[in-house]
Enzyme design. Sequence first.
Site, PDB file in Angstrom:
ATOM      1  N   ASP A  34      -2.644   8.963  -1.809  1.00 32.65           N
ATOM      2  CA  ASP A  34      -2.433  10.052  -2.737  1.00 32.65           C
ATOM      3  C   ASP A  34      -3.466  11.112  -2.359  1.00 32.65           C
ATOM      4  OD1 ASP A  34      -1.728  11.542  -5.049  1.00 32.65           O
ATOM      5  OD2 ASP A  34      -3.357  10.586  -6.166  1.00 32.65           O
ATOM      6  N   VAL A  35      -3.324  12.319  -2.879  1.00 31.34           N
ATOM      7  CA  VAL A  35      -4.245  13.385  -2.484  1.00 31.34           C
ATOM      8  C   VAL A  35      -5.137  13.831  -3.638  1.00 31.34           C
ATOM      9  CG1 VAL A  35      -4.443  15.738  -1.560  1.00 31.34           C
ATOM     10  CG2 VAL A  35      -2.735  14.154  -0.633  1.00 31.34           C
ATOM     11  N   ASP A  36      -4.547  14.306  -4.716  1.00 31.69           N
ATOM     12  CA  ASP A  36      -5.342  14.829  -5.831  1.00 31.69           C
ATOM     13  C   ASP A  36      -6.211  13.746  -6.453  1.00 31.69           C
ATOM     14  OD1 ASP A  36      -4.156  17.293  -5.471  1.00 31.69           O
ATOM     15  OD2 ASP A  36      -2.614  16.957  -6.974  1.00 31.69           O
ATOM     16  N   LYS A 172       7.035   7.917  -4.690  1.00 33.00           N
ATOM     17  CA  LYS A 172       6.143   7.447  -3.636  1.00 33.00           C
ATOM     18  C   LYS A 172       6.622   6.114  -3.075  1.00 33.00           C
ATOM     19  CE  LYS A 172       2.182  10.025  -5.341  1.00 33.00           C
ATOM     20  NZ  LYS A 172       0.832  10.018  -5.922  1.00 33.00           N
ATOM     21  N   THR A 196       2.072   6.959 -10.716  1.00 38.47           N
ATOM     22  CA  THR A 196       3.046   7.079  -9.626  1.00 38.47           C
ATOM     23  C   THR A 196       2.592   6.332  -8.382  1.00 38.47           C
ATOM     24  OG1 THR A 196       2.053   9.174  -8.883  1.00 38.47           O
ATOM     25  CG2 THR A 196       3.890   9.314 -10.444  1.00 38.47           C
TER      26      THR A 196
END
Length: 224
Positions: A34-36, A172, A196
């Site tokens: 994931d990024v954030d 995802k 998620t």
Amino acid sequence: MKLFDVPGRTILPRMVSHSELRKLFCSADAVCFDVDSTVIREEGIDELAKFCGVEDAVSEMTRRAMGGAVPFKAALTERLALIQPSREQVQRLIAEHPPHLTPGIRELVSHLQERNVQVFLISGGFRSIVEHVASKLNIPSTNVFANRLKFYFNGEYAGFDEMQPTAESGGKGKVIKLLKEKFHFKKIIMIGDGATDMEACPPAVGCFHWIWRKCDQTTSKRQR
């Protein structure tokens, strides 16, 4: 000990040592991040909201979306309708307030790449921001899966691509399933901090929460 509630399952966190984590990562065919609030310190949509002057209302929506209280696509639609970001505002945000990598993430990604472990970024955030992050980590844009903002010819906000799997709950997991089918990966690990991300296990064999702090970092493994 805190339990994490995900529809249909209960997830219990367990701390994992760095040596155990290294062994798990290096035995994987691919690692998806994931990024954030995982690869970067910020929540991209909250930073965009702040830049556009609607931070408080959008931050509360983000909190509810991450906890799984609201379907992801509905929360994304609601937040973007409030922000109404133009193409210029998105570009200025990246140029004037670039996201900050979390401590240790650059070294982790580099180590995985040296071991020929494929690294992917799978985000419910925006592709323009995520591709900027990917370039800082030498991750090709083909390994980026994120939501695409749409704009009218004059640069005004026109919505987002609702056909992207990352635009909805369970997306995802769909991306990871596609990666396994396309590249015949046997073992994929997901790293993230929200509902998620936990939904992606399975098809991912494990879901980890990357916890970063100012002076150190640790990682907890969320097990079914």
